[in-house]
Design a protein around this motif. Sequence first.
Motif, mmCIF file in Angstrom:
data_model
loop_
_atom_site.group_PDB
_atom_site.id
_atom_site.type_symbol
_atom_site.label_atom_id
_atom_site.label_comp_id
_atom_site.label_asym_id
_atom_site.label_seq_id
_atom_site.Cartn_x
_atom_site.Cartn_y
_atom_site.Cartn_z
ATOM 1 N N THR A 1 -6.811 -3.427 6.207
ATOM 2 C CA THR A 1 -6.390 -1.869 5.913
ATOM 3 C C THR A 1 -6.760 -1.420 4.395
ATOM 4 O O THR A 1 -6.637 -2.382 3.490
ATOM 5 N N PRO B 1 -9.542 -8.418 10.414
ATOM 6 C CA PRO B 1 -9.230 -6.920 9.945
ATOM 7 C C PRO B 1 -8.480 -6.938 8.618
ATOM 8 O O PRO B 1 -7.838 -7.837 8.120
ATOM 9 N N GLU C 1 -6.681 6.045 4.035
ATOM 10 C CA GLU C 1 -6.391 4.927 4.447
ATOM 11 C C GLU C 1 -7.259 4.696 5.625
ATOM 12 O O GLU C 1 -7.148 5.502 6.647
ATOM 13 N N SER C 2 -7.803 3.310 6.005
ATOM 14 C CA SER C 2 -8.544 2.977 7.144
ATOM 15 C C SER C 2 -8.284 1.772 7.526
ATOM 16 O O SER C 2 -8.048 0.827 6.598
ATOM 17 N N ARG C 3 -8.162 1.669 8.968
ATOM 18 C CA ARG C 3 -8.068 0.069 9.440
ATOM 19 C C ARG C 3 -9.457 -0.229 9.825
ATOM 20 O O ARG C 3 -10.095 0.484 10.538
ATOM 21 N N GLU D 1 -10.189 6.843 17.053
ATOM 22 C CA GLU D 1 -10.870 5.518 16.661
ATOM 23 C C GLU D 1 -12.426 5.656 16.773
ATOM 24 O O GLU D 1 -13.140 6.535 17.474
ATOM 25 N N GLU E 1 -6.349 6.607 9.275
ATOM 26 C CA GLU E 1 -5.182 7.206 9.056
ATOM 27 C C GLU E 1 -4.897 8.204 8.447
ATOM 28 O O GLU E 1 -3.692 9.269 8.550
ATOM 29 N N HIS F 1 -15.139 3.855 2.691
ATOM 30 C CA HIS F 1 -14.550 2.607 2.552
ATOM 31 C C HIS F 1 -15.398 1.513 3.109
ATOM 32 O O HIS F 1 -15.282 0.546 2.562
ATOM 33 N N ARG G 1 -7.135 1.232 1.436
ATOM 34 C CA ARG G 1 -6.347 2.140 0.991
ATOM 35 C C ARG G 1 -6.989 2.655 -0.647
ATOM 36 O O ARG G 1 -7.169 1.819 -1.346
#
Length: 308
Positions: free
Chosen positions: A195, A193, A219-221, A179, A239, A249, A197
């Motif tokens: 996600t 929030p 991929e990022s949250r 994190e 991720e 991102h 991609r």
Amino acid sequence: MRRRAKAPVAPLPQRDGVDPVRLRLPEDPGGSWETVREHLLERYGAAVGVGRVEEMLGEGRFVGVDGPVAGDDPYTAGRYLWFHRDFPVEEPVPFPIGVVHRDERIVVADKPHFLATMPRGRHVTETALARLRRELGLPHLQPAHRLDRLTAGLVLCVVRPEDRGAYQTLFRDRLVGKEYEAVAPYDSGVELPMTVRSRIEKERGVMAAREVPGEPNSESRIALVERRGGLGRYRLVPETGRTHQLRVHMNALGLPILHDPIYPVVREDGSEDFGRPLQLLARTLEFTDPFTGAERRFESRLRLSDLG
């Protein structure tokens, strides 16, 4: 297929926490090199200068298992040589490197901004690995993963070489929870929030990675933690682990991380301002220890400074 024999132990000690360079003389089916000197001049002459290679040979800087190597030694394919390259002049990074955890197998370090993880290019002695080896007296210490030089936060290092593969496998198989925290502009029009991609590609020699059409490989949250005025504090959970993924991102959302010298615009002068570090922090690491089965969680003691 016959496996190559394991390389001998280096006859040279570390210098300033940095291992000597190991060189295995390659096959020479055309008979291009009669002596060791001829090969070394061809291999390194363009990079450091023919005169410097000759000086290093004269000073006994190239060493084999039996001692210093003479330039007129006959060329023998498969022979191992070691040497310490000339270290570049480096500007000291004026921040300490912290240790969050240490035991007989691992060291979890709190890497400051501007400090590279491992020796590479123009960053050699001013790296987290070299510093930790010197400061902790752990000559065999190795990182299990890399953290970008401009990013601060947690780096997991392995004390014993025989344990390194098990911890590296955790990162390779995405079994480590990571994190990050970032400070970036606040934009009410970006619904979080979310996600993100996308497909990210990074060309060798080009500073900035870029998003391109195609199947996503990253991929990022991303979530907003708090807002103060025109800035926000964000929680970022990658991720995947593409180069500069979180920075790419965030920039794609119109929220470039504060003080980023590459995104959205590459700063061409190459200058660094230690008073304006990239506001990105690797805050936590979580994993199941591959040897004990214990659940491990570590949190950085560093704090980002540009919110509020």
